[in-house]
Design an enzyme around this catalytic site. Sequence first.
Site, PDB file in Angstrom:
ATOM      1  N   LEU A 515     -11.630   4.208  16.500  1.00 52.34           N
ATOM      2  CA  LEU A 515     -12.791   3.441  16.038  1.00 52.34           C
ATOM      3  C   LEU A 515     -12.540   1.939  16.090  1.00 52.34           C
ATOM      4  O   LEU A 515     -13.471   1.154  16.238  1.00 52.34           O
ATOM      5  CB  LEU A 515     -13.146   3.842  14.603  1.00 52.34           C
ATOM      6  CG  LEU A 515     -13.600   5.286  14.396  1.00 52.34           C
ATOM      7  CD1 LEU A 515     -13.773   5.571  12.912  1.00 52.34           C
ATOM      8  CD2 LEU A 515     -14.899   5.551  15.142  1.00 52.34           C
ATOM      9  N   GLY A 516     -11.304   1.524  15.909  1.00 48.33           N
ATOM     10  CA  GLY A 516     -10.977   0.106  15.895  1.00 48.33           C
ATOM     11  C   GLY A 516      -9.541  -0.097  15.486  1.00 48.33           C
ATOM     12  O   GLY A 516      -8.774   0.844  15.279  1.00 48.33           O
ATOM     13  N   GLY A 517      -9.172  -1.368  15.375  1.00 41.86           N
ATOM     14  CA  GLY A 517      -7.799  -1.678  14.985  1.00 41.86           C
ATOM     15  C   GLY A 517      -7.628  -3.149  14.706  1.00 41.86           C
ATOM     16  O   GLY A 517      -8.540  -3.961  14.889  1.00 41.86           O
ATOM     17  N   GLY A 518      -6.442  -3.506  14.238  1.00 42.37           N
ATOM     18  CA  GLY A 518      -6.140  -4.892  13.921  1.00 42.37           C
ATOM     19  C   GLY A 518      -4.675  -5.025  13.589  1.00 42.37           C
ATOM     20  O   GLY A 518      -3.850  -4.179  13.955  1.00 42.37           O
ATOM     21  N   PHE A 520      -3.244  -4.559  10.894  1.00 48.48           N
ATOM     22  CA  PHE A 520      -2.794  -3.519   9.967  1.00 48.48           C
ATOM     23  C   PHE A 520      -2.442  -2.222  10.692  1.00 48.48           C
ATOM     24  O   PHE A 520      -1.714  -1.391  10.179  1.00 48.48           O
ATOM     25  CB  PHE A 520      -3.889  -3.216   8.942  1.00 48.48           C
ATOM     26  CG  PHE A 520      -5.179  -2.758   9.574  1.00 48.48           C
ATOM     27  CD1 PHE A 520      -5.360  -1.436   9.938  1.00 48.48           C
ATOM     28  CD2 PHE A 520      -6.205  -3.653   9.815  1.00 48.48           C
ATOM     29  CE1 PHE A 520      -6.535  -1.009  10.527  1.00 48.48           C
ATOM     30  CE2 PHE A 520      -7.381  -3.224  10.414  1.00 48.48           C
ATOM     31  CZ  PHE A 520      -7.540  -1.910  10.768  1.00 48.48           C
ATOM     32  N   SER A 522      -4.342   0.983  13.349  1.00 51.95           N
ATOM     33  CA  SER A 522      -5.508   1.523  14.048  1.00 51.95           C
ATOM     34  C   SER A 522      -6.243   2.520  13.169  1.00 51.95           C
ATOM     35  O   SER A 522      -5.660   3.146  12.286  1.00 51.95           O
ATOM     36  CB  SER A 522      -5.070   2.221  15.347  1.00 51.95           C
ATOM     37  OG  SER A 522      -4.364   1.315  16.187  1.00 51.95           O
ATOM     38  N   LYS A 537      -6.748   5.819   8.868  1.00 50.32           N
ATOM     39  CA  LYS A 537      -6.099   4.541   9.146  1.00 50.32           C
ATOM     40  C   LYS A 537      -4.592   4.770   9.257  1.00 50.32           C
ATOM     41  O   LYS A 537      -3.942   5.204   8.309  1.00 50.32           O
ATOM     42  CB  LYS A 537      -6.388   3.527   8.039  1.00 50.32           C
ATOM     43  CG  LYS A 537      -5.729   2.164   8.274  1.00 50.32           C
ATOM     44  CD  LYS A 537      -5.797   1.272   7.044  1.00 50.32           C
ATOM     45  CE  LYS A 537      -7.192   0.781   6.779  1.00 50.32           C
ATOM     46  NZ  LYS A 537      -7.219  -0.224   5.687  1.00 50.32           N
ATOM     47  N   ASP A 632      -9.557 -10.347   0.352  1.00 47.73           N
ATOM     48  CA  ASP A 632      -9.872 -10.457   1.783  1.00 47.73           C
ATOM     49  C   ASP A 632     -11.297  -9.989   2.068  1.00 47.73           C
ATOM     50  O   ASP A 632     -11.537  -9.141   2.940  1.00 47.73           O
ATOM     51  CB  ASP A 632      -8.873  -9.634   2.599  1.00 47.73           C
ATOM     52  CG  ASP A 632      -8.886 -10.021   4.086  1.00 47.73           C
ATOM     53  OD1 ASP A 632      -9.324 -11.136   4.406  1.00 47.73           O
ATOM     54  OD2 ASP A 632      -8.453  -9.195   4.916  1.00 47.73           O
TER      55      ASP A 632
END
Length: 807
Positions: A515-518, A520, A522, A537, A632
């Site tokens: 779905l996404g990541g960053g 932190f 995926s 996550k 955040d």
Amino acid sequence: MPLLIVFTSLFFYLSAPPSFAAATDTILPGQALAVGDKLVSENGRYALGFFETSSTKSSQSTSGWYLGIWFNTVPKFASAWVANREKPVKNTASLQLTISSDGNLVIQDRSTQSIFWSTQANVKRNGTIAMLLSNGNLILRNSSNSSHILWQSFDHPTDTLLPGAKLGFDRLTGLNRRLVSWKNRINPARSAYCDALDPSGADQFLLTRLDSSMSYWSSGVWNGESFASAPGYKSPNRASYNLTFVDNEREKYVVESLADENAVFRHVLDASGQAKGYIWYEGLKDWILAYNQPKAQCDVYAVCGPFTICNDDALPNCICMDGFTITSPLDWELEDRTAGCSRKTPLHCITNKNTTYSTDQFASLPCVRLPKNASKVRIATRAEECAQICLNNCSCTAYSFRDEGCYILHHELINIAQLQCGGTTKNSDGETLHFRLSAQDVQSSNTNNRRRTVGVVVGTSLSALALFGLGFLLMIWRNKRKRSPRKIYSSNGGRIVAFEYSDLQRATKYFTDKLGGGSFGSVFKGFLSDSHAIAVKMLDGAYQGEKQFRAEVSSVGAIQHINLVKLVGFCCHGPKRLLVYEHMPNRSLDIHLFKDNSTILNWTTRYQIALGVARGLAYMHESCRDYIIHCDIKPENILLDALFVPKIADFGMAKILGRDFSRAVTTARGTIGYLAPEWIYGVAITTKVDVYSYGMVLLEIISGRRNSDASCSSGGDLGVFFPVHAARKLLEGDIESLVDYKLQGDVNLAEVELVCKVACWCIQDDEFDRPTMGEVVQILEGQVETRMPPMPRLLQAVAGSSCSTCS
């Protein structure tokens, strides 16, 4: 004998009208619609037939058959009209819909000829047919004259208004077209709430209780183009509708129309008393809430019934007051709570001529909105006198004493709402209600309260121990090598599942649907064995991943709120750390605000997102056992469910404070562009850092752009940082120029100005000038007014120097 068989067969053939072998939109004389058959409109959108409602979750078996219209092209059943809403049919063996000998359309038992429902039209001669039109209207008309309509379902709506149907009255016939809510989610019988034109003659429509003339929501008066509180709507999937108001010699009504005829839309008066607009979203295969009025559930009059407390920040919204129990558990289970709660023990109050004797006592309920029917007693100047006056009257059930004096309430206590007054929030509207109970129930309530007090004290003292225990649990789980069944653990009342790594591999198809990541790690989509969608996550980095893992489990794992993402469980597998959340099908807010190919969020949805995030933060800051600072807040960390309800997510940087502490010294964290000045100064932080970040997010909700992207833009304000530009335009009174151009001006400018004011207060330099999130909620809900904020000077200075080199 063979002749007898043939004769008998022929008799039954002639006595049973032919049913439909193929879909049609018309019933002709001599034809019958049986259970399992249906009429389908010419465009295929609507169907008419018999449907069954039943409760699979209820402890009691309740079911019935109804004739109704529903959306034929939508796989998720939704009723649009019900004929026999007050008279369900149990036996369907001989049930049919046919045209009777007098020309009316009837539901009847073929074997007994009993009639359950009839159009009861004034048919002067035979020769009628029934037809389901492409707009969802069922009509009975003259077979030889298509314009001669004898009866139509649009004149007799139930709880749903379809595009093209009228809500209003016919001055010549006296017909009043209005919506009346279902009793509960499976029973279409008329219930408590009504959506109709104002009977006083004002050009507006009202939501009222059927048993009362008191309205709890108004559309506002028609101004020639729109209603003040219902101006029309642009939906998240770009399907829009408009309202038209007609007032002539014959009729007075309002009608909804769709700009896109292919959109599937319905306006429903829900059993909860809220008027809701739904649009079918094909991408999600679900109905998406376009609007709801009133916006807060607790603004619906008596939605929880007598002797209850309504809370907009909790699910379910209704609970019984201490000393009371649910009157009808079955109705409550089916989401009809209007019967409220009943006393566990009767009051003890005896009146003998001029003397009243009572052993009753009072229990206190702080921080609530009181009913409007309280009577003021001028002779009472002290709280003790006010209490005694109530005790001396056997019909008095509660009192409240405040600066304005003594107020008492009689008989049933209705419409009491819980307000957010905890922490540092100062709510001038929150009052303390002292309600009457038997001495026995007061003693029981006090015992429970003492237990809760001890629980809070012990819980606060043991919070560190609880976190240590959770960490110990994770360590044990990490070191377990032998496969064991999935386990469920509790953390401050929340249930968290400890997953096997292999379970999550199967659920996510070995982590293939990303779905996404960053920074932190995926996030992957998956499904549990019960088809429940989840987001997994997978954290990166041994040390940093461990810190974030523990921070998220110990914060979001211990709290539950409708505007906070729900932690389903976790997994420790060697060095791997995984967190399992409920899946949010509409992903994060930044996608809808900043991506060109994404769904455009209309203003109503944006306002509800802003309010929902504020409620979630207020809960974290003021209502949790330990205060939580998120640290955040940004659009990427605001997720949207299928109905675009916002959920605050990603608690990896969160800081937990005990209730005895208001500040924390911690390392800098967060995202540039949303950081409060305190982070730069290196001083101890408070919940006001989240308030600052929230203010920055509000400005992006208004503009639909990154605050950073909006800087150094072309035009008359070259080189001006957008938050500073917004503050200036607010002071100048030019709010409209700030609004996202993609909305094409379809906004409520009063709400835009209010959100901009809140945002500019939130980003003030001094944290003491910023409101608490509880105060923000009150402002956005319209409970408290706010004045014009000053220009954030520090922000202006920093932005000015940074943009001085723009070309």
